[in-house]
Scaffold this motif. Structure first.
Motif, PDB file in Angstrom:
ATOM      1  N   THR A 138       9.380  12.818   3.931  1.00 44.58           N
ATOM      2  CA  THR A 138       9.079  12.184   5.185  1.00 44.58           C
ATOM      3  C   THR A 138       9.212  10.876   5.537  1.00 44.58           C
ATOM      4  O   THR A 138       8.386  10.514   5.102  1.00 44.58           O
ATOM      5  N   THR A 157       8.843   8.323   8.374  1.00 43.83           N
ATOM      6  CA  THR A 157       8.481   7.782   9.992  1.00 43.83           C
ATOM      7  C   THR A 157       8.319   6.593  10.136  1.00 43.83           C
ATOM      8  O   THR A 157       7.975   5.508  10.060  1.00 43.83           O
ATOM      9  N   LYS A 187       8.412   4.027  14.131  1.00 37.94           N
ATOM     10  CA  LYS A 187       8.175   3.507  15.495  1.00 37.94           C
ATOM     11  C   LYS A 187       8.688   1.997  15.989  1.00 37.94           C
ATOM     12  O   LYS A 187       8.627   0.993  15.118  1.00 37.94           O
ATOM     13  N   SER A 198      11.110   9.934  12.684  1.00 36.44           N
ATOM     14  CA  SER A 198      10.794  10.836  11.590  1.00 36.44           C
ATOM     15  C   SER A 198      12.465  10.942  11.295  1.00 36.44           C
ATOM     16  O   SER A 198      12.811  11.592  12.397  1.00 36.44           O
TER      17      SER A 198
END
Length: 285
Positions: free
Chosen positions: A201, A203, A205, A251
């Motif tokens: 995964t 992730t 921003k 994500s």
């Protein structure tokens, strides 16, 4: 709205000295008059009001690159241009502006001061005088863009000049440059270590400068590439493109194949600069 950055005006004494120079002496005094001038003023004249025949070419803002600004910190933006005049020039002026009217008084303060005055080197050429000019606009986003983010995007370079007989020449769209909001990307790949074939995964921003608040905010619904670089390689490969959420969050998942780094890459927009995250290494067992 415009940003006035280096407007200059002739003082009375300089006007008189330029007008009374004998022909043989004028050539030697052209550059001296321009570089000695240190007063600043706004003329608020339109291109159609110009009566001189100075020609401006080769305008370049920030070496042809976007001007990318965060919420703090001053940015020095170099500007270069060439001017030609048959009689010779007493001074030049330059500023960046937006909108449809370069004579508008709706301004945001830019780099005003002697350090922003264009400095020109004169060369005698066939038919007149050529000037290689340069200046530096110092832009402070906390001051110049505090009223909002709407000024991000293309800006026009205004150039003006007075010849030795006070004829003014103006070109308010010599070239264009872009002033953009700075963006930033973060990344985190997990779990680590991970077994080959298992799901990873990733992730992160995407944020960008908000000049109106002096903070950074999430950049919503923007396409961002997920890239991978195998251990020992210098080449990044794009795995997929994902979009940020309404808060700028990212994500996505991918399968673990080999040791290497993952990163996010944002290409930028007309108002926001590009951004690339650091790489996050994953050890595959």
């Amino acid at each position: 709205m415009r940003m006035r950055t280096a407007a200059t005006a002739l003082s009375g004494a300089l006007v008189l000295s330029a007008l009374v120079l004998p022909g043989a002496a004028q050539g030697a005094e052209h550059h001296d008059a321009a570089t000695a001038l240190r007063s600043l003023a706004s003329h608020n004249v339109r291109p159609q009001d110009a009566i001189g025949d100075t020609k401006f070419t080769d305008g370049v803002v920030n070496k042809g690159k976007d001007v990318v600004l965060g919420v703090t910190g001053k940015k020095a933006v170099p500007v270069t241009f060439t001017a030609f005049d048959e009689e010779g020039l007493a001074l030049t002026q330059a500023f960046l502006w937006q909108g449809t009217d370069s004579s508008s008084t709706d301004t945001i303060t830019g780099a005003l001061g002697t350090d922003a005055d264009p400095v020109c080197t004169e060369t005698t050429v066939e038919g007149g005088y050529s000037y290689a000019c340069k200046t530096v606009f110092t832009i402070d986003p906390a001051v110049d863009f505090k009223d909002g983010n709407g000024t991000a995007g293309p800006w026009k370079l205004f150039l003006g000049a007075y010849d030795l007989y006070l004829n003014i020449s103006i070109d308010d769209d010599v070239t264009r440059g872009s002033i953009k909001r700075a963006a930033k990307l973060t990344v985190n790949a997990s779990p680590e270590p991970v077994k080959k074939g298992k799901t990873i995964t990733v992730t992160g921003k995407l944020t960008r400068a908000d000049w109106s608040t002096g903070r950074t905010t999430g950049y919503a619904t923007q396409p961002v590439k997920l890239q991978f670089r195998k251990k020992g390689s210098s080449t990044w490969s794009t795995l997929k493109t994902v979009k940020t959420s309404r808060t700028g969050a990212l994500s996505t998942t991918t399968k673990a194949g080999s040791d290497g780094d993952y990163r996010f890459v944002f290409a930028g927009t007309a108002t926001t600069g590009a951004a690339t995250s650091a790489g996050d290494f994953i050890d595959v067992k």
